[in-house]
Design an enzyme around this catalytic site. Structure first.
Site, short mmCIF file in Angstrom:
data_model
loop_
_atom_site.label_atom_id
_atom_site.label_comp_id
_atom_site.label_asym_id
_atom_site.label_seq_id
_atom_site.Cartn_x
_atom_site.Cartn_y
_atom_site.Cartn_z
N HIS A 159 0.85 -1.18 0.00
CA HIS A 159 0.00 0.00 0.00
C HIS A 159 0.89 1.23 0.00
O HIS A 159 1.82 1.33 0.79
CB HIS A 159 -0.91 0.02 1.22
CG HIS A 159 -1.98 -1.02 1.17
ND1 HIS A 159 -3.07 -0.89 0.37
CD2 HIS A 159 -2.11 -2.21 1.79
CE1 HIS A 159 -3.84 -1.95 0.51
NE2 HIS A 159 -3.27 -2.77 1.37
N CYS A 201 -0.69 2.01 -5.08
CA CYS A 201 -1.41 3.22 -5.45
C CYS A 201 -0.40 4.34 -5.67
O CYS A 201 0.57 4.45 -4.93
CB CYS A 201 -2.39 3.63 -4.36
SG CYS A 201 -3.69 2.44 -4.12
#
Lengths: 400, 728
Positions: A159, A201
């Site tokens: 992440h 991301c």
């Protein structure tokens, strides 16, 4: 006197370009640049723990399987897994990890060597691996023992956000940390070329890198990277989109294919990815069309044949030789096929016939094409040499 | 009033260089009347706007992943569950008078699955009023002396250990079951639980232990669950415990018998535990129903308005609606659904939203009028049950141990049909399985989502950040009015000194006078304190009244009223001499008394809003207008203008409405019709409140006191009036 001076100056004028040519060749073959691509390394990092991040581990293990399949041996893969999904109590299939809901492929098979696991996966350890600053007690198997001839694949998933990647849900690797580590690696001649691939991301924000680095991220700034599909049997998403399509690309390849990096990069479809894959090549010297993916994702290197051993075999025959090898399916790491001119030894040959450098670097997709190309080069060289003879005659005549 | 304020403002003005915040404060204080009107209106309006401002719920915790796994509950498990239902509803099993047979059946079924089984015997503890136990949890390992072997309950507990888990956490599934007079619904809930349980013994993905508690509900569902939880959470380490159920021979017989008859080693007489509880689900099936479709009602309110984490409700709601196609309900105040004024209010909001949208297309806050009415009804019930502080089901017992729990009540549409029964077993079971699997994924306690919220529908909520605005607006005028009154009182005495109407003011030197004046509020504070003391005594009285045996609620209530009046008179005679002294100067003092009262109410409301928002909100709705409008009746009567008359009427009406019993009867009358209202009801209601250690009781007490203070003010003036009339 004057009649003597003129021919001499003419001779000097003629000599000058030759000297320049020579010096440029000498410059190009300085020790750092001249290092050949001799080995391949892969650092595969899954940075997130917890059961619901199953897919990150599956991503990493899939990449691990792929690079192993394409020839990077286990001792040259540093695998970092932040959590153990295979033995998680929530895993319906104990000791198995899947990256597809059809469950055909167990990624966590018999021969998975995890170098850093669980809480060992920290930013500190990661940077130590990259920069090679280990404590003395760290075993060799946990070190990245690359040299100036190494091609390194650095794959990270987890992440992340704008210019950071979370490790273990507790710390972050920031883009400047990564840049600094790469710079240190560069200074210490720890790699020849480095491909950084990040599936997270806003992955694109992670790259403000130093030279010689090729970087590809799953998404642009402000974009999310999404998971590909949910395995309703296991109850979690099992793979991320970017990695899924990367793997889909590689599943079609075997160790002898020579798909280029640009074909990999152009295979990402933003509508399928639901994000825009971003690759940064401005710091990278070679053209992506000429670099086969196996340069990073596999361990396929050029074999230099010394003339003494293979006198009869000219360059034009080397391709055929390789073809026979592939037919034999003999996959010895030492006897790698000769596909691409990478090292500067080749460049020396290519510089003399001007304008041929670009073409000669192209990866020839078929043997026939390559064969013709090789012939062209040789004939051009011959013509050039023939053209030199009258020049030589004229200059000697002028001197006299 | 307004003139004096302006005067005070003009007094302040010449001061050089006042900091902006101070200037703002002075401005607000000087315009306190306007400010209070605006703020109160805005506060009430904001309360009515809450359904419009409600947000959609979302699952905040990533780890939960509800519905990501396909349900594994198959028809095989359903038929297992059906078998249990049949065995339980079989008349043979009910023959035993203690209902032990059915417990045996359940235990045998659990054992057959390979679960660990134990019985838990408990004596129902009557809830009692403990004046000092309001905020303590009901643990307090107190042991009752008078155990009798005749009254005990048996909880059957089955535990599945997670095959690869660390055994540190557990999920609890509770099915209340009354073996003596169980309806079909209870049997069905056991069937659902059993089918899930039988599935969970086979799965490999358990990370938390599963505890299935069949709570013996013959002494109440809550009591059984609370007793088991007490035992679970407070292990006894000494064997020297006072007599308990094990001493009773017949119980021991039962267990020995069981021990013999059951071959497995998994049965034990001792209390079995698993890890800390991550969540608990109470499952019920309603017997009769008039719904058109399968619905599931969620009850979440625990004691003192505590709510389980919103994520738990979200998970259940998501799985029920999107996976099992059940309709989800939360409690509504049904009478509100048909109220026409609410509908018209909703229509007004709707049209306003339309206008706003036409002005600026990005503003989308309107909801349809019908939705608004439903949202308001749900919100009102949410507020009511939170304010009441009485748990709405056995899940309340878990909340006392910080375990998130809800009660699910399934109301199926058809009856007794075989196909239908299988269907409800399957869907109910899959819902429970889904929730358990989702909670099983959890890594930490529920903490991501809200704990402080009001529901306006199963999928919409108002978070603390929004509803606090309404409350803040409502109580914002209080400190300002208090300050303004205080300033007034001081400045008016200044003026009176200037007029030399009071002899004391002339004789005093300036500083001395100021010193005395600045401490004069202590007199009022003393008065307020005395009235609060009386309120405290009144609120403690029920404890003693409840000791009187054989008392009907009505008589208890009467005794309470009588004793209250008596105590007031006693207090008045003992302590109120200062009051009598103050009588002379009362006409000027009333402002100070009011100021102190308002301050104390403000503090009380502020504190209460931290403990239980809903109570504070309802209290503020009643008390703020009352406090703001309170004014000696005599003055209004004397003034004789229309305005003062209106104020007087408002005062009287509000004063009576805010009187807690009056408010209760009014509400009850409005909701149920006045015919049913009974004096004893209030007693019962209050009794239930203290039985549950509800802080609301304390609060009502506070309301009472504040009311008393205000009433006192008004009444004093009445008395003065009487005296005047008499003298005339």
């Amino acid at each position: 006197m004057e009649t003597f001076i003129n021919p001499k100056s003419l001779f000097h004028l003629l000599l000058l370009p030759c000297l320049l040519l020579y010096s440029s060749i000498a410059y190009n073959s300085s020790p750092v640049e001249a290092a050949m691509h001799t080995n391949n390394w892969a650092v595969l990092v899954c940075t997130s723990r917890f059961w619901f991040n199953y897919r990150h581990m599956a991503n990493t293990l899939s990449l691990y399987r792929t690079v192993k399949r394409l020839g990077i041996p286990d001792e040259r893969i540093i695998l970092m897994l932040a959590d153990d999904m295979a033995c998680n109590t929530r895993n319906k299939y104990p000791a198995q990890v899947f990256n597809n809901e059809n469950h055909r492929l167990n990624l966590y098979g018999d021969n998975v060597e995890v170098d850093y696991r669980g809480y060992e996966v920290t930013v500190e350890n990661f940077l130590r691996v990259l920069t090679g600053r280990h404590e003395t007690a760290v075993p060799r198997s946990k070190r990245l023992l690359s040299d100036e001839g190494s091609h390194i694949l650095l794959y990270m998933t987890g992440h992340g956000g704008d210019e950071f990647l979370k490790f273990q849900d507790s710390e972050e690797l920031q883009s400047h940390d990564l840049a600094d580590a790469v710079k240190q690696m560069k200074e210490k001649h720890r790699f020849k070329e480095l491909l950084i691939m990040v599936d997270t991301c806003q992955a694109a924000t992670l790259f403000n890198q130093s030279p010689g680095v090729l970087a590809i991220g799953s998404s642009m700034k402000g974009e999310n990277s999404y998971s590909h599909h949910l395995d309703s049997d296991v109850g979690v998403s099992v793979v991320d989109r970017f990695t899924y399509y990367t793997l889909a690309f590689f599943e079609r390849l075997n160790i002898y294919d020579n798909a280029s990096l640009s074909s990999l990069f152009s295979s990402y479809n933003p509508s399928l990815l639901m994000s825009t894959a971003y690759y940064r090549k401005d710091l990278y010297k070679r053209r992506l069309e000429e670099v086969p993916v196996t340069n990073f994702f596999g361990s396929v290197m050029e074999t230099i044949h010394t003339d003494a051993a293979y006198k009869a075999l000219s360059r034009r025959n080397s391709g055929r030789f390789e073809d026979e090898m592939s037919l034999d399916q003999s996959v010895h790491h030492i006897k790698r096929r000769m596909l691409i001119k990478v090292n500067d030894g080749d460049e020396i040959h290519d510089i003399n016939p001007e304008g041929e450098e670009g073409a000669s670097k192209c990866p020839w997709s078929t043997f026939r094409k390559k064969f013709q190309k090789a012939e062209n080069v040789d004939s051009l060289l011959n013509y050039g040499l023939v053209a030199m003879i009258p020049l030589l005659v004229i200059s000697t005549w002028l001197v006299q | 009033m307004a003139e004096t304020k302006e005067k005070s403002l003009s007094d302040e003005k010449p001061k050089p260089r006042v900091r902006p915040i101070v200037r703002l404060g002075i401005f607000l204080i000087s315009h306190s009347f306007l400010v209070s009107v605006v703020c109160c209106t805005a506060g009430v309006l904001a309360l009515f706007l809450l359904p419009v401002l409600a947000k959609n719920t979302y699952i905040s915790e990533n780890a939960l992943m509800p519905g990501s796994a396909s349900p594994m509950l198959s028809n095989q498990h359903v038929s297992d569950g059906n078998r249990l239902v049949k065995d339980l509803t079989n008349p043979n099993s009910k023959s035993s008078e203690t209902g032990i047979e059915s417990h045996k059946i359940i235990a045998q079924y659990m054992l057959d699955l390979g679960a660990e089984v134990s019985f838990h015997k408990f004596h129902p503890q009557m809830n009692q009023f403990h004046p000092l136990h309001f905020f303590s949890s009901p643990v307090s390992g107190k042991i009752q002396e008078n155990y009798s072997c005749s009254s005990y309950g048996i909880n059957t507990v089955g535990i599945i250990r997670a095959p690869r888990g660390d055994g540190k956490e557990a999920i609890v599934l509770v099915t209340p079951y009354n073996a003596l007079k169980s309806g079909f619904g209870e049997a069905l809930s056991l069937g659902i639980a059993y089918s899930v349980f039988s599935l969970l013994t086979q799965v490999t993905w358990l990370a938390k232990d599963i505890i299935w508690l069949v709570a013996d509900s013959q002494y109440g569902e809550y009591a059984a669950v609370a007793a088991w939880l007490r035992e679970y959470q407070t292990p006894k380490f000494s064997s020297l415990s006072t007599p308990n159920a094990e001493m009773c021979p017949d119980v021991n017989n039962l267990f020995e018998l069981k021990g013999h008859s059951i071959s497995g080693s998994k049965f034990s007489n001792s209390f079995r535990r698993a890890g800390t509880m991550a969540a608990a689900l109470v499952l019920k099936v309603r017997d009769q129903n008039e719904q058109f479709e399968d619905t599931i009602s969620i009850y979440a309110e625990a004691s003192n308005g505590q709510m389980p984490n919103l994520d738990l409700i979200n998970v259940v709601n998501y799985l029920a609606v999107h996976r099992q196609g059940l309709r989800v309900n939360v409690e509504k105040l049904w009478p509100l659904l048909n109220s026409s004024w609410l509908k018209s209010l909703g229509e007004i909001f709707e049209s306003l939203a339309k206008v706003a949208k036409s002005l600026y297309p990005k503003w989308k806050f309107g909801i349809p009028a019908t939705e608004y009415v439903e949202g308001t009804a749900t919100l009102a019930s949410s507020l009511y049950y939170q304010a009441l502080g009485v748990p709405t089901g056995p899940h309340g017992a878990f909340r006392d141990y910080q375990v998130d729990a809800i009660t699910l009540e399934i109301s199926p549409k058809f009856s007794l049909d075989k196909v239908w029964r299988n269907d409800i077993l399957l869907r109910g079971g899959r819902l429970i399985e889904g929730v358990i699997r989702s909670v099983n994924n959890l890594l930490e306690k529920f903490h991501q989502s809200f704990f402080l919220y009001l529901l306006t529908s199963p999928s919409k909520f108002v978070s603390v950040g929004v509803y606090m605005i309404a409350f803040a607006l409502l109580i914002a005028p209080l400190p300002m009015v208090a300050a303004s009154l205080y300033v007034d009182a001081n400045s008016s005495s200044n003026c009176s000194k200037g007029d030399s109407s009071t002899p004391s003011a002339i004789t005093d030197t300036d500083e001395h006078g100021i010193a005395i004046r600045s401490w004069r509020w202590l007199n009022s504070a003393k008065l307020v304190f005395i009235v609060h003391l009386w309120g405290a005594i009144v609120s403690l009285l029920p404890y003693f009244i409840s000791q009187i045996p054989d008392c009907s609620p009505t008589t208890s209530f009467m005794i309470w009223v009588l004793l209250s009046i008596l105590s007031l008179l006693t207090l008045n005679s003992v302590l109120a001499s200062p009051l009598a002294c103050a009588k002379a100067t009362q006409e000027k003092e009333w402002a100070l008394v009011k100021s102190v009262t308002i301050s104390s109410v403000f503090i009380g409301l502020g504190l209460m809003s931290v403990i239980n928002f809903a109570t504070a909100e309802i209290g503020a709705l009643l008390m703020v207008p009352m406090c703001l409008l309170a004014r000696p009746l005599k003055l209004d009567v004397r003034a004789g203008t229309l305005r003062s008359f209106c104020r007087l009427i408002c005062n009287l009406v509000l004063g009576h409405i805010a009187f807690p019993p009056a408010a209760f009867f009014l509400l009850k009358g409005m909701l149920d019709g006045f015919g049913n209202a009974n004096v004893g009801d209030f007693w019962m209601w209050v009794e239930s409140l203290w039985a549950w250690n509800s802080a609301t009781y304390l609060f009502i007490d506070l309301t009472w006191r504040a009311h008393a203070v205000v009433a006192h003010q008004s009444c004093m003036m009445f008395w003065n009036l009487d005296v005047l009339v008499l003298s005339l």
